[in-house]
Motif scaffolding. Structure first.
Motif, PDB file in Angstrom:
ATOM      1  N   GLU A 183      53.553  21.572  57.586  1.00  0.00           N
ATOM      2  CA  GLU A 183      52.797  22.826  57.683  1.00  0.00           C
ATOM      3  C   GLU A 183      51.424  22.545  58.286  1.00  0.00           C
ATOM      4  OE1 GLU A 183      52.884  24.483  53.734  1.00  0.00           O
ATOM      5  OE2 GLU A 183      55.061  24.728  53.766  1.00  0.00           O
ATOM      6  N   ARG A 206      47.187  27.853  57.569  1.00  0.00           N
ATOM      7  CA  ARG A 206      48.411  27.179  57.123  1.00  0.00           C
ATOM      8  C   ARG A 206      49.399  28.192  56.564  1.00  0.00           C
ATOM      9  NH1 ARG A 206      48.583  21.763  53.279  1.00  0.00           N
ATOM     10  NH2 ARG A 206      50.853  21.422  53.403  1.00  0.00           N
ATOM     11  N   PRO A 208      53.718  28.606  55.211  1.00  0.00           N
ATOM     12  CA  PRO A 208      54.895  27.851  54.769  1.00  0.00           C
ATOM     13  C   PRO A 208      55.891  27.625  55.904  1.00  0.00           C
ATOM     14  CG  PRO A 208      54.358  29.569  53.173  1.00  0.00           C
ATOM     15  CD  PRO A 208      53.494  29.810  54.369  1.00  0.00           C
ATOM     16  N   GLU A 210      55.585  26.398  58.859  1.00  0.00           N
ATOM     17  CA  GLU A 210      55.147  26.674  60.223  1.00  0.00           C
ATOM     18  C   GLU A 210      54.092  25.673  60.681  1.00  0.00           C
ATOM     19  OE1 GLU A 210      53.858  30.625  60.995  1.00  0.00           O
ATOM     20  OE2 GLU A 210      55.571  31.573  59.994  1.00  0.00           O
TER      21      GLU A 210
END
Length: 375
Positions: A183, A206, A208, A210
């Motif tokens: 992430e 940030r 989840p 990605e």
């Protein structure tokens, strides 16, 4: 910034004797997510691995009794002199590796007397990097906003960049699984210095599963980039135009027709299309296709002077070097970068001598064997 000497870098109590020694030092120093960001490739990383395997599959056929006392590594890259047939590849967000980031990397390139390519998404601005005094080329991504594209070209011209390098293999950022698992997002103190404020905040958010860096590029880059757009770029500047990301010889031919002064045979270091052809494998096809109408450079996997000689023997005018520069940068800043480039120069000088080549022109006459085929 004052120029620093290329002081030796001590890695784990021993002096590095090849760039791989600095790779090990960098891996030990960097946070795991940052290491993954610079070291990783896309997908299963098959192209990342294939780049290295393909280079190792190229065997050179040395000449003997050449009567050479000293070799000359000097090169002409886009009409300018360089101490090596090499430029430092454009790489993003170098302050992740060292507080001085691109400033230190450019200083190392200056000490080595090779061009430094400034990335569109560098963490220092073009204007800041220009104060170092290195020979600069500017790397351009195609943005949604044509006004920003023109602005970047004009800024590159104003600070004295000697070439414009357009990257053409990133309609979107490749799916880099290490970054997705981590992430990965930029820390708050890292910025896209040349692009602010357009969407740069996305690179810090940030989410989840990605990559925030991929999210930022999706906002900033235009995936519909086509040949007519490249032709438009050619019309915007008189700077030498370099097209980076060519593998198919048909694309190389089209780039020449549109006025390219050089092409870079590249699969983006295995970071875009996973399963793409290794750059060294595509190189002879592209060299044949352009027929001397423009210079041909190559990147992706170059780790030694022998690799540079391999590329020259297969027709390249020079190479771009990426990750090894980051290893040196993270280890010791400008002196670390200078040492990486110094090691490559020493290795190339020795490889030329052992191959019976006094200079780069002679290197291009060497025969090579790939996968056991006869020379």
């Amino acid at each position: 910034m004052a120029q620093q000497s290329a002081a030796p870098v001590d890695t784990a109590g021993t002096q590095p004797v090849c760039v791989k020694d600095l790779q090990q030092s960098a891996a030990a120093r960097l946070a795991p997510a940052v290491w993954d960001f610079i070291a990783g490739g896309s997908g299963t990383e098959s192209t990342l691995d294939a780049n290295r395997a393909a280079l190792d599959s190229v065997s050179l056929v040395p000449r003997v009794l050449a009567g050479i006392k000293k070799t000359d590594t000097g090169a002409q890259l886009l009409g300018a002199s360089a101490a090596l047939p090499l430029a430092v590849a454009p790489m993003a967000y170098q302050r992740l590796l060292h507080p001085e980031g691109e400033l230190a990397a450019a200083e190392g390139a200056l000490a080595a007397q090779v061009p430094f390519v400034v990335s569109t998404i560098s963490s220092h601005s073009l204007e800041e990097i220009a104060t170092v005094g290195a020979t600069l080329w500017f790397q351009l991504y195609w943005l949604h906003d044509r006004g920003r594209v023109v602005e970047l070209i004009r800024r590159a011209e104003q600070v004295g960049c000697q070439a414009l390098m357009v990257t053409v293999d990133v309609p979107i950022m490749g799916r880099r699984l290490r970054d997705l698992r981590n992430e990965f997002a930029l820390p708050s103190w890292i910025r896209s210095a040349n692009l602010e404020p357009d969407g740069s905040s996305a690179a810090h958010s940030r989410r989840p599963g990605e990559s925030a860096v991929a999210a930022h590029t999706k906002i900033a880059f235009d995936s519909t980039f086509g040949w007519s757009d490249l032709e438009w770029i050619r019309e915007q500047t008189r700077l030498p135009l370099v097209i980076k990301g060519i593998l198919d010889p048909r694309d190389a031919e089209q780039a020449v027709r549109l006025g390219a002064d050089a092409v870079v045979v590249s699969n983006h270091g295995g970071r875009q299309l996973d399963g793409a052809l290794p750059s060294i494998t595509a190189l002879p096809w592209v060299v044949e296709a352009v027929g001397g109408q423009c210079q041909v450079l190559m990147d992706s996997g170059v780790r030694s002077g022998t690799d540079i000689l391999r590329a020259l023997a297969l027709g390249a005018d020079g190479v771009l070097v990426g990750r090894p520069v980051l290893w040196g940068l993270s280890t010791a800043g400008a002196p670390g970068v200078a040492q990486v480039l110094s090691l490559l120069r020493t290795e190339l000088e020795e490889a030329l001598l052992l191959a019976g080549c006094a200079d780069l022109a002679a290197a291009r006459t060497l025969r090579s064997v790939v996968s056991g085929m006869r020379p």
